[in-house]
Design a protein around this motif. Structure first.
Motif, mmCIF file in Angstrom:
data_model
loop_
_atom_site.group_PDB
_atom_site.id
_atom_site.type_symbol
_atom_site.label_atom_id
_atom_site.label_comp_id
_atom_site.label_asym_id
_atom_site.label_seq_id
_atom_site.Cartn_x
_atom_site.Cartn_y
_atom_site.Cartn_z
ATOM 1 N N VAL A 163 -31.011 -60.057 18.095
ATOM 2 C CA VAL A 163 -30.674 -59.343 16.873
ATOM 3 C C VAL A 163 -29.967 -58.047 17.245
ATOM 4 C CG1 VAL A 163 -32.465 -60.337 15.410
ATOM 5 C CG2 VAL A 163 -32.992 -58.335 16.779
ATOM 6 N N VAL A 164 -29.055 -57.626 16.397
ATOM 7 C CA VAL A 164 -28.165 -56.517 16.702
ATOM 8 C C VAL A 164 -28.223 -55.496 15.583
ATOM 9 C CG1 VAL A 164 -25.787 -55.868 17.225
ATOM 10 C CG2 VAL A 164 -26.634 -58.106 17.921
ATOM 11 N N CYS A 165 -28.379 -54.255 15.958
ATOM 12 C CA CYS A 165 -28.288 -53.154 14.996
ATOM 13 C C CYS A 165 -26.816 -52.752 14.907
ATOM 14 C CB CYS A 165 -29.144 -51.988 15.488
ATOM 15 S SG CYS A 165 -29.488 -50.738 14.242
ATOM 16 N N ILE A 236 -26.644 -49.341 7.601
ATOM 17 C CA ILE A 236 -26.902 -49.967 8.900
ATOM 18 C C ILE A 236 -27.844 -51.143 8.673
ATOM 19 C CG2 ILE A 236 -27.928 -49.594 11.188
ATOM 20 C CD1 ILE A 236 -27.241 -46.634 10.920
ATOM 21 N N THR A 237 -27.662 -52.187 9.460
ATOM 22 C CA THR A 237 -28.590 -53.307 9.352
ATOM 23 C C THR A 237 -28.922 -53.836 10.732
ATOM 24 O OG1 THR A 237 -29.073 -55.337 8.111
ATOM 25 C CG2 THR A 237 -26.941 -55.214 9.233
ATOM 26 N N ILE A 238 -29.811 -54.801 10.763
ATOM 27 C CA ILE A 238 -30.146 -55.496 11.983
ATOM 28 C C ILE A 238 -30.093 -56.989 11.657
ATOM 29 C CG2 ILE A 238 -32.642 -55.385 11.565
ATOM 30 C CD1 ILE A 238 -32.963 -54.822 14.589
ATOM 31 N N PRO A 240 -29.019 -61.241 13.231
ATOM 32 C CA PRO A 240 -28.824 -62.083 14.416
ATOM 33 C C PRO A 240 -27.381 -62.023 14.907
ATOM 34 C CG PRO A 240 -30.031 -63.273 12.714
ATOM 35 C CD PRO A 240 -29.531 -62.012 12.080
ATOM 36 N N SER A 241 -27.236 -62.093 16.233
ATOM 37 C CA SER A 241 -25.894 -61.991 16.807
ATOM 38 C C SER A 241 -24.999 -63.162 16.403
ATOM 39 C CB SER A 241 -25.981 -61.905 18.332
ATOM 40 O OG SER A 241 -26.672 -63.025 18.869
ATOM 41 N N PHE A 242 -25.579 -64.306 16.023
ATOM 42 C CA PHE A 242 -24.711 -65.413 15.593
ATOM 43 C C PHE A 242 -23.997 -65.093 14.291
ATOM 44 C CE2 PHE A 242 -28.870 -66.809 13.757
ATOM 45 C CZ PHE A 242 -28.509 -66.960 12.433
ATOM 46 N N LEU A 243 -24.501 -64.102 13.538
ATOM 47 C CA LEU A 243 -23.830 -63.667 12.316
ATOM 48 C C LEU A 243 -22.805 -62.567 12.583
ATOM 49 C CD1 LEU A 243 -26.557 -63.434 9.501
ATOM 50 C CD2 LEU A 243 -24.488 -64.818 9.485
ATOM 51 N N VAL A 244 -23.081 -61.667 13.536
ATOM 52 C CA VAL A 244 -22.260 -60.467 13.686
ATOM 53 C C VAL A 244 -21.478 -60.395 14.983
ATOM 54 C CG1 VAL A 244 -23.806 -59.155 12.174
ATOM 55 C CG2 VAL A 244 -24.182 -59.113 14.651
ATOM 56 N N GLY A 245 -21.746 -61.294 15.938
ATOM 57 C CA GLY A 245 -21.086 -61.195 17.237
ATOM 58 C C GLY A 245 -19.574 -61.183 17.147
ATOM 59 N N CYS A 246 -19.006 -62.106 16.376
ATOM 60 C CA CYS A 246 -17.542 -62.176 16.280
ATOM 61 C C CYS A 246 -16.976 -60.959 15.557
ATOM 62 C CB CYS A 246 -17.116 -63.466 15.592
ATOM 63 S SG CYS A 246 -17.636 -63.621 13.872
ATOM 64 N N LEU A 247 -17.716 -60.404 14.609
ATOM 65 C CA LEU A 247 -17.256 -59.222 13.870
ATOM 66 C C LEU A 247 -17.258 -57.987 14.754
ATOM 67 C CD1 LEU A 247 -19.127 -59.890 10.507
ATOM 68 C CD2 LEU A 247 -16.699 -60.264 11.011
ATOM 69 N N GLY A 251 -13.951 -55.757 16.068
ATOM 70 C CA GLY A 251 -13.932 -54.341 15.735
ATOM 71 C C GLY A 251 -14.280 -54.037 14.289
ATOM 72 N N ARG A 252 -14.685 -55.047 13.522
ATOM 73 C CA ARG A 252 -15.044 -54.810 12.125
ATOM 74 C C ARG A 252 -16.440 -54.218 11.993
ATOM 75 N NH1 ARG A 252 -14.172 -60.047 8.710
ATOM 76 N NH2 ARG A 252 -14.538 -58.542 7.036
ATOM 77 N N LEU A 253 -17.276 -54.436 12.995
ATOM 78 C CA LEU A 253 -18.598 -53.820 13.054
ATOM 79 C C LEU A 253 -18.769 -53.155 14.410
ATOM 80 C CD1 LEU A 253 -20.929 -56.540 11.455
ATOM 81 C CD2 LEU A 253 -20.223 -54.371 10.427
ATOM 82 N N VAL A 254 -19.660 -52.174 14.446
ATOM 83 C CA VAL A 254 -19.930 -51.422 15.671
ATOM 84 C C VAL A 254 -21.416 -51.536 15.986
ATOM 85 C CG1 VAL A 254 -19.890 -49.137 16.756
ATOM 86 C CG2 VAL A 254 -18.067 -49.796 15.155
ATOM 87 N N ARG A 255 -21.754 -51.817 17.238
ATOM 88 C CA ARG A 255 -23.164 -51.842 17.635
ATOM 89 C C ARG A 255 -23.741 -50.434 17.574
ATOM 90 N NH1 ARG A 255 -25.103 -55.088 22.789
ATOM 91 N NH2 ARG A 255 -27.093 -54.573 21.776
ATOM 92 N N VAL A 256 -24.961 -50.344 17.099
ATOM 93 C CA VAL A 256 -25.680 -49.081 17.000
ATOM 94 C C VAL A 256 -26.919 -49.194 17.880
ATOM 95 C CG1 VAL A 256 -26.904 -47.532 15.428
ATOM 96 C CG2 VAL A 256 -24.834 -48.715 14.655
ATOM 97 N N LEU A 257 -27.233 -48.122 18.610
ATOM 98 C CA LEU A 257 -28.442 -48.070 19.436
ATOM 99 C C LEU A 257 -28.479 -49.215 20.452
ATOM 100 C CD1 LEU A 257 -30.972 -47.252 16.551
ATOM 101 C CD2 LEU A 257 -30.034 -45.635 18.231
ATOM 102 N N ALA A 258 -27.343 -49.483 21.076
ATOM 103 C CA ALA A 258 -27.262 -50.599 22.020
ATOM 104 C C ALA A 258 -28.123 -50.383 23.257
ATOM 105 C CB ALA A 258 -25.801 -50.805 22.435
ATOM 106 N N ASP A 259 -28.494 -49.139 23.567
ATOM 107 C CA ASP A 259 -29.315 -48.864 24.742
ATOM 108 C C ASP A 259 -30.793 -49.162 24.511
ATOM 109 O OD1 ASP A 259 -27.132 -48.068 26.247
ATOM 110 O OD2 ASP A 259 -27.317 -45.964 25.650
ATOM 111 N N TRP A 260 -31.166 -49.472 23.274
ATOM 112 C CA TRP A 260 -32.563 -49.791 22.958
ATOM 113 C C TRP A 260 -32.625 -51.257 22.510
ATOM 114 C CZ3 TRP A 260 -30.733 -44.907 22.476
ATOM 115 C CH2 TRP A 260 -31.524 -43.878 23.017
ATOM 116 N N PRO A 261 -33.106 -52.126 23.396
ATOM 117 C CA PRO A 261 -33.136 -53.559 23.041
ATOM 118 C C PRO A 261 -33.975 -53.832 21.798
ATOM 119 C CG PRO A 261 -33.516 -53.259 25.392
ATOM 120 C CD PRO A 261 -33.571 -51.895 24.763
#
Length: 315
Positions: A163-165, A236-238, A240-247, A251-261
Motif C-alpha cells: 500500500v502506498v501513501c 492524501i490517501t493510502i 494498493p500499489s496496483f491502483l496507483v503504481g502506474c499513476l 507523475g500524476r501522483l506523488v509518493r508521500v512518506l516513502a521512508d516509512w514502510p
C-alpha cells in the motif's frame, strides 16, 4: 439418468448443504438436482441426506458414500484432463470471483488474452469486493487481496500487495508534504470505509508498527472513488500499489512518506477444498502468476523493501 450424474448431484449438494446452491453450481434446476439425488437413494436403497425445511445433513450412510463418490468424480475428472492434454484447447466453463478495481485494471486484460488463446473456453466472472461463498456459489476460484481468514479454502500466493501513501503535487504545493507519519493528523485524508479502522493508518517507525490517526471529509468503500478524489486534489490517501503504481510512474501522483514502510499483504488465488484442480483453473492461475511477475509490473520502480516486522490487514 446415469450413475455419474447422480453422484455429481449428491456430492455437490453435500458440499454446499443446499439443493439450490448445488443446482447453481451445476447449471441445473433445483428440482433436477433433487430428483437425481432421490434416484440415487432409490437405486441404493438407503437414505443419504436428511431433508428438513431449514437444512440438509448427511446420514451415516451418506457420510460413508460421500468419500467414495468424491473419489470417483476426481478420477473421472483426471481421466478427462489426461485426454484433453492431447488437444490444444481448453474447454468448459471457468468461473471466477474477483474484487472490482483489481479485476478492471489487471484481471480484465489477462482474461481476454487467455480467452484468445483458448477459444473453446467459456468464462463467467463476478466482480464483488465482498468475499463470495465459493462452494455455495459454484466458483472454481477467486482472487482475494489482503489477509486471508482461516478457512478450508486452498490458497496460492500470486504477488505481494503493497500500500502506498500518495497525493497530487498540487495538493502538496498547497498544503505542504508531511515529513513524518504523525503530521498526517494535520492533513485532509481520503478514507477507506472497508478497513477495520478507517481513521488509523500504520507505519513502520523505529522497527515497530505505529498506528497514526487520520481524518478526512470523504469516507467510501470504493478504491476508484478514493483515487478520483485524490486526483482531484482533495487530500492524501493510502491505496494498493496496483491502483496507483502506474499513476506515480506517470507523475500524476506523488509518493508521500516513502521512508516509512506501510503494511504489506498479498494477492492470492483461492480454490474450494478438493483433491483435483481442473486444468483450466490450474493453467489460468499459472498464466496469471507469470503475467504479473515475481515483482508485479505495477510495483516496478517504486522501490519497495521487505520488512521483518509482522504483517497486518490492509488499511
Amino acid at each position: 439418468m446415469g450413475r455419474f450424474e447422480e453422484m455429481q448431484a449428491f456430492v455437490r449438494t453435500a458440499e454446499a448443504q443446499s439443493f439450490t446452491a448445488a443446482a447453481q453450481r451445476l447449471g441445473l434446476s433445483k428440482s433436477i438436482v433433487s430428483q437425481r439425488v432421490a434416484d440415487l437413494e432409490a437405486r441404493l436403497g438407503v437414505r443419504l441426506i436428511n431433508r428438513t425445511t431449514r437444512r440438509l445433513s448427511l446420514t451415516e450412510a451418506g457420510i460413508g458414500f460421500l468419500e467414495g463418490a468424491e473419489r470417483a468424480l476426481v478420477e473421472a475428472a483426471e481421466a478427462e484432463e489426461r485426454a484433453t492434454r492431447h488437444g490444444t484447447e481448453l474447454r468448459g466453463m471457468l468461473r471466477i470471483a474477483a474484487p472490482l478495481s483489481f479485476a478492471l485494471l489487471h484481471l480484465q486484460p489477462a482474461i481476454f488474452e487467455f480467452m484468445a488463446a483458448h477459444p473453446s473456453l467459456e468464462v463467467h466472472i463476478d466482480l464483488d469486493d465482498r468475499h463470495l461463498d465459493l462452494i455455495g456459489g459454484g466458483w472454481d476460484m477467486a482472487l482475494r487481496i489482503g489477509r486471508l481468514p482461516d478457512s478450508s479454502l486452498i490458497a496460492r500466493r500470486l504477488a505481494p500487495c503493497h500500500v502506498v501513501c500518495c497525493a497530487t503535487q498540487d495538493y502538496l504545493d498547497r498544503h505542504g508534504a508531511p515529513a513524518r507519519p504523525e503530521e498526517l493528523e494535520h492533513h485532509d485524508c481520503v478514507l477507506y470505509s472497508g478497513s477495520h479502522r478507517a481513521d488509523s493508518w500504520s507505519f513502520l517507525i523505529d522497527g515497530e508498527w505505529v498506528p497514526v490517526n487520520v481524518r478526512g471529509r470523504l469516507l467510501t468503500n470504493n478504491g476508484d472513488l478514493i483515487l478520483g478524489a485524490v486526483l482531484a486534489g482533495h487530500g492524501i490517501t493510502i491505496l494498493p500499489s496496483f491502483l496507483v503504481g502506474c499513476l506515480i510512474a506517470q507523475g500524476r501522483l506523488v509518493r508521500v512518506l516513502a521512508d516509512w514502510p506501510t503494511r504489506e499483504e498479498a494477492i492470492h488465488a483461492v480454490y474450494p477444498p478438493t483433491r483435483h484442480l481442473a486444468a483450466r483453473v490450474r493453467l489460468f492461475t499459472e498464466f496469471l502468476a507469470e503475467r504479473i511477475g515475481k515483482e508485479p509490473y505495477w510495483d516496478q520502480g517504486l522501490g519497495f523493501r521487505e520488512t521483518t516486522v509482522g504483517r497486518g490487514a490492509l488499511p
